[in-house]
Design an enzyme around this catalytic site. Structure first.
Site, PDB file in Angstrom:
ATOM      1  N   HIS A   1      19.109   2.042  -0.003  1.00 15.04           N
ATOM      2  CA  HIS A   1      18.027   3.008  -0.244  1.00 15.04           C
ATOM      3  C   HIS A   1      17.021   2.552  -1.291  1.00 15.04           C
ATOM      4  O   HIS A   1      15.826   2.767  -1.138  1.00 15.04           O
ATOM      5  CB  HIS A   1      18.684   4.319  -0.696  1.00 15.04           C
TER       6      HIS A   1
ATOM      7  N   GLU B   1       8.903  -0.294  -6.649  1.00 14.82           N
ATOM      8  CA  GLU B   1      10.311  -0.631  -6.451  1.00 14.82           C
ATOM      9  C   GLU B   1      10.602  -2.110  -6.639  1.00 14.82           C
ATOM     10  O   GLU B   1      11.706  -2.484  -7.054  1.00 14.82           O
ATOM     11  CB  GLU B   1      10.756  -0.173  -5.056  1.00 14.82           C
TER      12      GLU B   1
ATOM     13  N   ARG C   1      24.733   9.296  -8.028  1.00 17.78           N
ATOM     14  CA  ARG C   1      24.620   8.863  -6.645  1.00 17.78           C
ATOM     15  C   ARG C   1      25.640   7.788  -6.258  1.00 17.78           C
ATOM     16  O   ARG C   1      26.186   7.798  -5.165  1.00 17.78           O
ATOM     17  CB  ARG C   1      23.196   8.325  -6.464  1.00 17.78           C
TER      18      ARG C   1
ATOM     19  N   ALA D   1       0.826  -1.215   0.000  1.00 19.21           N
ATOM     20  CA  ALA D   1       0.000   0.000   0.000  1.00 19.21           C
ATOM     21  C   ALA D   1       0.857   1.261   0.000  1.00 19.21           C
ATOM     22  O   ALA D   1       0.533   2.253   0.641  1.00 19.21           O
ATOM     23  CB  ALA D   1      -0.925  -0.019   1.218  1.00 19.21           C
ATOM     24  N   GLY D   2       1.969   1.211  -0.745  1.00 19.29           N
ATOM     25  CA  GLY D   2       2.753   2.420  -0.972  1.00 19.29           C
ATOM     26  C   GLY D   2       2.180   3.180  -2.165  1.00 19.29           C
ATOM     27  O   GLY D   2       1.035   2.940  -2.577  1.00 19.29           O
ATOM     28  N   LEU D   3       2.989   4.068  -2.727  1.00 18.90           N
ATOM     29  CA  LEU D   3       2.504   4.897  -3.827  1.00 18.90           C
ATOM     30  C   LEU D   3       2.012   4.051  -5.008  1.00 18.90           C
ATOM     31  O   LEU D   3       0.909   4.274  -5.524  1.00 18.90           O
ATOM     32  CB  LEU D   3       3.628   5.834  -4.281  1.00 18.90           C
TER      33      LEU D   3
ATOM     34  N   ALA E   1       9.845   9.481   1.150  1.00 23.13           N
ATOM     35  CA  ALA E   1      10.595  10.123   0.068  1.00 23.13           C
ATOM     36  C   ALA E   1      10.633  11.629   0.308  1.00 23.13           C
ATOM     37  O   ALA E   1       9.600  12.259   0.521  1.00 23.13           O
ATOM     38  CB  ALA E   1       9.943   9.812  -1.273  1.00 23.13           C
TER      39      ALA E   1
ATOM     40  N   ARG F   1      19.863   4.310 -10.312  1.00 25.51           N
ATOM     41  CA  ARG F   1      18.658   5.098 -10.568  1.00 25.51           C
ATOM     42  C   ARG F   1      18.945   6.597 -10.465  1.00 25.51           C
ATOM     43  O   ARG F   1      19.622   7.052  -9.555  1.00 25.51           O
ATOM     44  CB  ARG F   1      17.572   4.730  -9.547  1.00 25.51           C
TER      45      ARG F   1
ATOM     46  N   HIS G   1      22.021   5.390  -0.767  1.00 20.87           N
ATOM     47  CA  HIS G   1      21.910   6.846  -0.752  1.00 20.87           C
ATOM     48  C   HIS G   1      23.139   7.386  -0.056  1.00 20.87           C
ATOM     49  O   HIS G   1      23.499   6.916   1.028  1.00 20.87           O
ATOM     50  CB  HIS G   1      20.640   7.283  -0.018  1.00 20.87           C
TER      51      HIS G   1
ATOM     52  N   GLU H   1      18.584  18.065  -8.828  1.00 18.02           N
ATOM     53  CA  GLU H   1      19.205  16.983  -8.061  1.00 18.02           C
ATOM     54  C   GLU H   1      20.322  16.376  -8.908  1.00 18.02           C
ATOM     55  O   GLU H   1      20.420  16.632 -10.108  1.00 18.02           O
ATOM     56  CB  GLU H   1      18.167  15.920  -7.651  1.00 18.02           C
TER      57      GLU H   1
ATOM     58  N   SER I   1      12.043   7.414  -8.936  1.00 17.72           N
ATOM     59  CA  SER I   1      11.317   6.251  -8.404  1.00 17.72           C
ATOM     60  C   SER I   1       9.830   6.534  -8.231  1.00 17.72           C
ATOM     61  O   SER I   1       8.988   5.703  -8.587  1.00 17.72           O
ATOM     62  CB  SER I   1      11.920   5.793  -7.084  1.00 17.72           C
ATOM     63  N   LEU I   2       9.479   7.699  -7.680  1.00 19.10           N
ATOM     64  CA  LEU I   2       8.053   8.006  -7.536  1.00 19.10           C
ATOM     65  C   LEU I   2       7.415   8.095  -8.931  1.00 19.10           C
ATOM     66  O   LEU I   2       6.276   7.673  -9.137  1.00 19.10           O
ATOM     67  CB  LEU I   2       7.847   9.310  -6.767  1.00 19.10           C
TER      68      LEU I   2
END
Ligand code: SIN
Length: 503
Positions: free
Chosen positions: A333, A357, A274, A16-18, A49, A368, A234, A117, A373-374
């Site tokens: 991460h 994910e 990253r 039940a995430g995004l 996030a 990534r 991360h 970013e 990701s979102l």
């Protein structure tokens, strides 16, 4: 009703995430059951996030540029078709989120504000109240899902195995409730949206529940898994002794915060991809010089308003980031590898889809791009919904699945230390072979627990990949070889099979 309670939905969403909630909302009017092991929003990485959602919206930007940055960050393994699809779909999905009431930050001219970013060639990350994007997006989705008549939210039920019929078609999930009783949930279609693997590591920015459950369930059922060795660290988890470690968002570096060691020396360029920044920090710490994110000049007194989550985490540990550098360490991460999905979120088993994910869509490759990701979660949830909305119901058939054993707490602690030591920012063949052996010994002791199965996939993938690429850095194989994706599947009741394909 027997202890083995039964229930049936058109579509069962595990997580039940995004990705899971966005899909569930888009599936109206189909009957959807969403499994959430914890209270909604509490155990999901999406809600944590901080950065936001990368999307090409500005006059100086274009989906082609966003796709090119995504491909470049992925170190040779991003599928350019998927990167393009992701970048081109982004603006429409932001419109969806605005319609759900997500209050993205605006600049003075009323346009959506865009931040820079690392490894983005343009400022293109849309945020909410500085570092609260995940929380705000999840709050909007949770409210909408609670109000939606077609959605049943099943709280406190955790899926541990997939239910399959005699032909291998997935028909739901075997779950356990809070009391430890087995509950089977049946469905015409099952969607894994279980998140990542960070909780398998001692230092992580993920919720404790993110231990590769979807990966293990899918692998055990015989689904194709890709590139499990690619775990993103991360660079700037805040090193204040908390587990999970709070995050210092990449946006801080985008706004000019500097990385320094304990001598005050600036040791790496903050906006490199990253994986490179994470390795530089790892090495600085290993050398004993320590690593700190210094936001005193770039953010200073405006810290509380601009980055309220990071500020609160630091202050709770007695550290004022307005006046002192923040100690940082790389933390597990994001999982770039996962359960293989096609462009419609379809996994390789009948009746099974995978989004978010835990999916491997080809969008992230070996590294990534920040805040993709979102975006991937909503783009692929939308595509899966388009396909599943009018999918025909299969003829009914009996289905079964065995619950794997739980992992005792002491074994979990040992596994996290093992993964941190041998499958972290830098790896080598000796350490990985030792980790494989230790996981096999643990499996012989306690059985084939999901956490052990997921960790085994990561470690075996890392051992097999004799090169360094993106987030997978082998000190014994420091160069990249020809780009290839690596695939694994386990035929039920048989050993692992490995294959690879040139990218
Ligand atoms: C961050 O805010 O640095 C995390 C964003 C992401 O992982 O994409």
């Amino acid at each position: 009703m027997s202890a083995r309670a039964k229930a049936q939905a058109d579509i069962l969403v595990v997580g039940a995430g995004l990705a899971g909630l966005f899909l569930a909302l888009k599936l109206a009017p189909r009957r959807v059951a969403v499994l959430s092991p914890a209270p909604l929003g509490e155990a999901s990485s999406s809600a944590w996030a901080q950065g936001g959602l990368a999307v090409a919206l500005g006059a100086d930007d274009a989906p082609d540029l966003h796709a090119a940055d995504t491909v470049a960050a992925g170190a040779g393994l991003v599928d350019p078709v998927i990167a393009q699809l992701l970048a081109e779909s982004g603006p429409d999905r932001v419109v969806d989120l605005l319609a759900l009431g997500v209050p993205f930050d605006r600049s003075v001219d009323g346009q959506l504000a865009r931040s820079l970013e690392a490894a983005h060639s343009r400022p293109r990350v849309v945020r909410v109240a500085g570092d609260l994007a995940g929380r705000a997006i999840m709050d909007a989705l949770i409210a909408a899902a609670r109000a939606a008549e077609h959605i049943e939210i099943v709280q406190g039920l955790a899926a541990h195995a997939l239910l399959q019929d005699a032909h291998g078609r997935v028909r739901g999930a075997a779950c356990m409730d809070a009391s430890g009783a087995r509950v089977d949930r049946f469905a015409d279609e099952t969607v894994l949206a279980t998140g990542g693997v960070g909780g398998l590591y001692a230092v992580t920015t993920n919720p404790a529940q993110a231990v590769g459950g979807g990966l293990a369930m899918a692998a055990r059922a015989g689904a194709l898994i890709a590139d499990a060795e690619f775990v993103q660290f991360h660079p700037t988890a805040i090193d204040i002794g908390r587990d999970p470690a709070p995050l210092a968002t990449e946006a801080l570096r985008g706004e000019g915060a500097k990385l320094i060691n304990s001598r005050g020396d600036h040791f790496v360029s903050e906006l490199l991809p990253r994986d490179q920044v994470a390795r530089a920090i790892h090495r600085e710490r290993e050398s004993g010089r320590g690593a700190f994110l210094d936001a005193r000049d770039a953010i200073g007194a405006t810290f509380p308003e601009r980055f309220p989550t990071v500020f609160a985490a630091c202050m709770a540990a007695g550290l004022d980031p307005r006046t002192a550098p923040i100690p940082v360490a790389p933390g597990a991460h994001y999982h770039m590898g996962g359960v293989v999905s096609d462009i419609w979120g379809r996994a390789t088993l009948e009746g099974l889809s995978v989004i978010g994910e835990c999916a491997s869509t080809g969008a992230h490759g070996a590294n990534r791009l920040a805040s993709n990701s979102l975006l991937e979660a909503v783009v692929f949830a939308h595509r899966a919904a388009e396909r599943l909305c009018d999918a025909a119901a299969p003829a009914s058939a009996p289905a079964r699945g065995e619950l794997p054993p739980p992992l005792p707490e002491s074994e979990r602690t040992a596994l996290r230390a093992l993964m941190q030591a041998h499958a972290g920012v830098e790896r080598d063949g000796r350490g990985l072979a030792a980790a494989c052996a230790a996981i096999d010994e643990a499996t012989a002791r306690v059985g084939d627990a999901n956490e052990l199965r997921a960790a085994r996939l990561i470690v075996a993938g890392a051992l097999a990949r004799e090169e360094s690429r993106g987030a997978h850095h082998r000190t014994d194989f420091p160069e990249a070889s020809a780009p290839r994706r690596a695939f694994t599947f386990a035929a039920p009741h048989a050993g692992l099979a490995h294959a690879s394909a040139a990218a």
